[in-house]
Design a protein around this motif. Structure first.
Motif: not given
Length: 163
Positions: A8-21, A23-31
């Protein structure tokens, strides 16, 4: 069992942004990544971006949050780059997940992986859609979904030289 996938492109794009939206694929205690079984009525659309874009009648066992099987973010693996096959795979450590006691008289066709916000489904971001190798008629039993060797989803690229 899960073969064809689409992001789903809207969510996937958020892996490449640097603002508050972002998403980190593999964060500690993340999504908190979760999976839901989709019925044969659902048709993937790139404009779908949140779980509430999928109607309740298109999700198997959609009676409570307890019916959705969690894909634990802590088990996400680092994206793997395969230069000989020109692909990047995104995966989890588990080779399969099990949906317990899926209510009968339904036909399951796919699974969706989404980011659980811990609140309303209008904030649960859709990540990828995986079509199963064949439809499954439910009968009130457990359904195990085995992930493809290429992971939850993959990106392919060309190694052609650009001028």
């Amino acid at each position: 069992m899960a073969r064809t996938s689409a992001i789903y492109p809207t969510t996937f794009k958020k892996f490449f942004t640097s603002d508050s939206t972002s998403i980190n694929w593999k964060p500690s205690g993340g999504p908190d990544w979760k999976a839901a079984l989709l019925l044969s009525d659902y048709t993937w659309a790139e404009t779908d971006d949140f779980l509430n874009d999928i109607s309740t009648g298109e999700i198997a066992n959609n009676t409570s949050a307890a019916d959705l099987t969690e894909v634990d973010c802590g088990s996400c693996t680092d994206p793997a780059i395969d230069t000989s096959n020109n692909k990047i795979t995104f995966d989890v450590d588990a080779s399969s997940i099990t949906f317990s006691s899926v209510a009968g008289s339904q036909t399951v066709r796919a699974i969706v992986i989404y980011r659980n916000s811990g609140g309303a489904s209008s904030a649960d971001e859709l990540l990828c859609y995986n079509i199963l190798t064949s439809d499954i008629a439910t009968a009130g039993v457990d359904i195990e979904v085995t992930f493809d060797a290429d992971g939850l989803f993959k990106l392919t690229y060309s190694d052609a030289a650009y001028s």
